[in-house]
Design a protein around this motif. Structure first.
Motif, mmCIF file in Angstrom:
data_model
loop_
_atom_site.group_PDB
_atom_site.id
_atom_site.type_symbol
_atom_site.label_atom_id
_atom_site.label_comp_id
_atom_site.label_asym_id
_atom_site.label_seq_id
_atom_site.Cartn_x
_atom_site.Cartn_y
_atom_site.Cartn_z
ATOM 1 N N UNK A 218 0.862 -1.180 0.000
ATOM 2 C CA UNK A 218 0.000 0.000 0.000
ATOM 3 C C UNK A 218 0.901 1.234 0.000
ATOM 4 N N UNK A 219 0.819 2.021 -1.055
ATOM 5 C CA UNK A 219 1.587 3.269 -1.153
ATOM 6 C C UNK A 219 0.701 4.431 -0.736
ATOM 7 N N UNK A 220 1.206 5.235 0.200
ATOM 8 C CA UNK A 220 0.402 6.319 0.765
ATOM 9 C C UNK A 220 1.138 7.647 0.617
ATOM 10 N N UNK A 221 0.409 8.653 0.165
ATOM 11 C CA UNK A 221 0.925 10.026 0.200
ATOM 12 C C UNK A 221 -0.123 10.885 0.881
ATOM 13 N N UNK B 236 1.249 12.416 7.654
ATOM 14 C CA UNK B 236 1.656 11.087 7.173
ATOM 15 C C UNK B 236 0.998 9.989 7.998
ATOM 16 N N UNK C 292 -1.660 7.197 6.494
ATOM 17 C CA UNK C 292 -1.460 5.753 6.610
ATOM 18 C C UNK C 292 -2.620 5.119 7.372
ATOM 19 N N UNK D 284 -6.225 5.060 4.893
ATOM 20 C CA UNK D 284 -6.176 3.662 4.454
ATOM 21 C C UNK D 284 -7.344 2.879 5.034
#
Lengths: 162, 125
Positions: A50-53, A110, A114, A118
Motif C-alpha cells: 500500500x503506497x500512501x501520500x 503522514x 497511513x 487507508x
C-alpha cells in the motif's frame, strides 16, 4: 520519524489531523490489472503493498492510497514455480476539507494518511479486488482485514520513497 | 409435401445429427456459463485447443466418453431423458439433454500467506 513512534503515538498523531478535517470526496482514479490463464491446480502466494501520500495546501488535505496486490504460484518444484498469476493495482484519491486554521504537522499528516485514510479506503479496495480476481477466473481474493493497530505496526515498518 | 425424405435410414441419420448438435450446444453453453476460454478447457483436458474447436464444430466424432469428460471438466453433470418419437412422419424429436451443476466442483487454486507492507511516498522537494 514514524518508525520511532510508539503505536499509541501514531494513533494520537492521526487523531490530531482528524480533529481538524472532514471528508469531502473519495475517488477511484486509476486501476490496472493483469492475469494469465488460471492453472488447473496451484497454491498462490499473495503480497500486498500500500503506497500512501498525504499533503495539505492549507484549506484541503489530499491523501492518495494505492493498492498493489499480486499472486504468484508458490514454489513447489516444476516449471511453473514462482510464476506470476495475477496483479491488480487500484489508486484512490481522498480529499478532506480543513475547517480550522491549525497548521498540520507533516508527520501527523503522514500518520493520518497511513492510518485514517487507508482504513477508509480499505473496504472499497477489498471489494474491488474481490470482484476483479473473480472475473479473471481465479477464486475471488479477499484482502486481509486491517485494524488501526495493524496499520500502526505497518507504519512503524514503512519504507519511505521519494 | 415435406422437404424431408422420410425413410427409416434418413430418420436414423437425422436423430444422430440432432443429438450431436444438442450435445455440442450444451458444451458451448457450459463454456459460456463458466466464463472460460476453449484454450483453458483444452488445458484442463490435456488436449490441443484445436481439438476442442473440432469437437464443437462436428469435425471430430464426439463420443459419449469425450462428451462426459468435457462436461466434467467444466463442472457439470449431464442428465439424459427420452421422449416418444412422433408417430407422424417427419424429424424425430430429440432426446432431452440437460446439464446440472456439479456442486462438488471447485477449481483447485488456493491462496496462502498474504504479506502486507506500507510505503510512504514523499514528494521530492
Amino acid at each position: 520519524m514514524l518508525v520511532e513512534m510508539q503505536v499509541s503515538d501514531l494513533i494520537a498523531a492521526a487523531s490530531r489531523v482528524e480533529d481538524h478535517v472532514k471528508l469531502t470526496g473519495l475517488r477511484l482514479t486509476e486501476t490496472s490489472s493483469w492475469s494469465r490463464e488460471p492453472p488447473t491446480a496451484a497454491q498462490l502466494q499473495t503480497g500486498m503493498t500500500i503506497n500512501v501520500t498525504a499533503r495539505s495546501d492549507g484549506t484541503r488535505v489530499i491523501a492518495d492510497v494505492e493498492y498493489n496486490v499480486r499472486a504468484e504460484e508458490r514454489e513447489c518444484g516444476g516449471d511453473q514455480a514462482g510464476e506470476r498469476c495475477w496483479e491488480v493495482k487500484c489508486h484512490y484519491s481522498v480529499e478532506y476539507e480543513a475547517y480550522t486554521d491549525v497548521a498540520l504537522a507533516t508527520q501527523d499528516l503522514e500518520a493520518f494518511g497511513i492510518m485514517s485514510t487507508t482504513l477508509t479506503i480499505h473496504p472499497y479496495a477489498r471489494a474491488f479486488i474481490h470482484d476483479i480476481t473473480a472475473q479473471m477466473g481465479y477464486p475471488p481474493f479477499n484482502l486481509p482485514l486491517l485494524t488501526t493497530r495493524d496499520l500502526a505496526e505497518m507504519a512503524k515498518n514503512a519504507k519511505i520513497t521519494v | 409435401m415435406s422437404w424431408f425424405n422420410d425413410t427409416p435410414e434418413t430418420r436414423r441419420l437425422f436423430a444422430e445429427e440432432e443429438l450431436l448438435l444438442a450435445a455440442t450446444e450444451l458444451v458451448a453453453q457450459a463454456i459460456e456459463e463458466r466464463g472460460i476460454t476453449r484454450q483453458e478447457l483444452a488445458r484442463r483436458l490435456d488436449v490441443r485447443p484445436s481439438e476442442i474447436t473440432q469437437r464443437l464444430a462436428g469435425a471430430r466424432n464426439l463420443t459419449l466418453r469425450t462428451f462426459a469428460s468435457m462436461m466434467d471438466a467444466l463442472g457439470f453433470k449431464v442428465l439424459l431423458g427420452k421422449c416418444e418419437r412422433d408417430a407422424q412422419p417427419g424429424p424425430a424429436r430429440a432426446m432431452s439433454l440437460q446439464m446440472q451443476e456439479d456442486q462438488t466442483y471447485q477449481p483447485n487454486v488456493r491462496y496462502t500467506s498474504t504479506g502486507a507492507r506500507i510505503q510512504l511516498v514523499r514528494e521530492a522537494c
